[in-house]
Design an enzyme around this catalytic site. Sequence first.
Site, mmCIF file in Angstrom:
data_model
loop_
_atom_site.group_PDB
_atom_site.id
_atom_site.type_symbol
_atom_site.label_atom_id
_atom_site.label_comp_id
_atom_site.label_asym_id
_atom_site.label_seq_id
_atom_site.Cartn_x
_atom_site.Cartn_y
_atom_site.Cartn_z
ATOM 1 N N ASP A 137 0.819 -1.222 0.000
ATOM 2 C CA ASP A 137 0.000 0.000 0.000
ATOM 3 C C ASP A 137 0.854 1.275 0.000
ATOM 4 O O ASP A 137 0.354 2.351 -0.308
ATOM 5 C CB ASP A 137 -0.927 0.023 1.228
ATOM 6 N N HIS A 282 -5.495 -10.133 -4.921
ATOM 7 C CA HIS A 282 -4.197 -10.648 -4.472
ATOM 8 C C HIS A 282 -3.207 -10.893 -5.606
ATOM 9 O O HIS A 282 -2.034 -11.146 -5.340
ATOM 10 C CB HIS A 282 -4.408 -11.913 -3.635
ATOM 11 N N ARG A 285 -0.090 -8.702 -5.280
ATOM 12 C CA ARG A 285 1.068 -8.967 -4.424
ATOM 13 C C ARG A 285 1.609 -10.391 -4.604
ATOM 14 O O ARG A 285 2.393 -10.867 -3.790
ATOM 15 C CB ARG A 285 0.775 -8.641 -2.970
HETATM 16 O O1 F6P Z 1 -2.321 -4.077 3.265
HETATM 17 C C1 F6P Z 1 -2.080 -4.814 2.125
HETATM 18 C C2 F6P Z 1 -3.349 -5.302 1.534
HETATM 19 O O2 F6P Z 1 -2.993 -6.047 0.391
HETATM 20 C C3 F6P Z 1 -4.374 -4.231 1.221
HETATM 21 O O3 F6P Z 1 -4.067 -3.532 0.053
HETATM 22 C C4 F6P Z 1 -5.634 -5.049 1.159
HETATM 23 O O4 F6P Z 1 -6.790 -4.318 1.461
HETATM 24 C C5 F6P Z 1 -5.415 -6.082 2.220
HETATM 25 O O5 F6P Z 1 -4.023 -6.196 2.385
HETATM 26 C C6 F6P Z 1 -5.980 -7.420 1.910
HETATM 27 O O6 F6P Z 1 -5.826 -8.221 3.018
HETATM 28 P P1 F6P Z 1 -5.947 -9.791 3.010
HETATM 29 O O7 F6P Z 1 -4.775 -10.331 2.258
HETATM 30 O O8 F6P Z 1 -5.915 -10.148 4.461
HETATM 31 O O9 F6P Z 1 -7.230 -10.106 2.323
#
Ligand code: F6P
Length: 356
Positions: A137, A282, A285
């Site tokens: 983020d 996801h 990332r």
């Molecule tokens: O904080 C990183 C992040 O990828 C945010 O952008 C997103 O809202 C959140 O984590 C998603 O979380 P999780 O992987 O727990 O669903």
Amino acid sequence: MAIEGKKGKQIAVLTGGGDAPGLNAVIRGIVFKAKSLGYDTLGILDGWKGLLDCDTHCSVTLDLDKVEDIHMLGGTILHTSRTNPFKVPDGPQQVIKNLKNLQCDFLIAIGGEDTLGVAEKLVREGVKVVGVPKTIDNDVNETDYCFGYNTAITRATEYIENLHTTAKSHHRILIVEVMGRHAGWMTLESGIGGGASLILLPEEPFDMDEIVRVIKAREKNGKEYAIIAVSEGAVPREGQAVLQTGEKDTFGHVRLGGIAQWLAEELEKRTGKECRHVVLGHLQRSGNPTVFDRVLGTRLGIKAVEMVDEGQFGMIAALKGTEIVPVPLAKAVGTLRTVPKNRIDEIKLFVEGRTP
Ligand code: F6P
């Protein structure tokens, strides 16, 4: 070369919160630098959860062989969780006790606002902690960039750019939902990079009439399609945030998501054009880090160990310009680094049919 007298001292390292590409580069940087200074490194599994439920499987010895070449891999070899020890009865005491049982003299906590917030509180309880800021983020204060962010915007940019061909072919409006919670950095920069026609951020509630006007202006100029990049945390001017669930995690965060679908339905009604939505989620990332994140992660890991060695606890290793410097943890946590107004104004220059 090992420095005499440090042998036997051990540094614990953990990764907390959402994974971010570059975490393994930090871990590798830590292990190599620690070894060179004569420290051992112990990896704590599953973030703060590992230091709460500490049985025989909560840690792993990190030696040079174990971390060789891991800087090229995404995710975290230590695994992660969104556990808040301050929400568990006697949680902080358990963390302290377990660090002692594991014979760890120091802790390096790699994480975002939440993980670093816990680290900051533990410092006040006497734990010798150094932090490393991490989040796709890019919203941690006091550091110019967090590792993980560059990979995430590189991925998101590619997806947004690729959407042009299908949007154009079908004369459609495509709405792309980008992660980032309450900070619009990822949407802003991947939106610019991927050529989005409109970029909607959490920092400035969006105006539905303006979006319709832009779609019509584009049509008038022969562009029968549009790509709208919208942050998961963006809200319409007149409305409330669109949430997937009302549930909160132990850090008090609701799970965001749903704004792109809502926008697609609204815009279809208002413009009569076919609208579709895509949630990058996801995917942003996932996968291996970019060179930038491999290098930044490596440098942060090295610096964090230097800070341990110099006794600079209660600090994070932060990127300022081109240098990695120590910054007080307390300054990094508590508020988020969001997109400033001048950056939002810059993108308005490129919006179709906008008169100066
Ligand atoms: O904080 C990183 C992040 O990828 C945010 O952008 C997103 O809202 C959140 O984590 C998603 O979380 P999780 O992987 O727990 O669903």
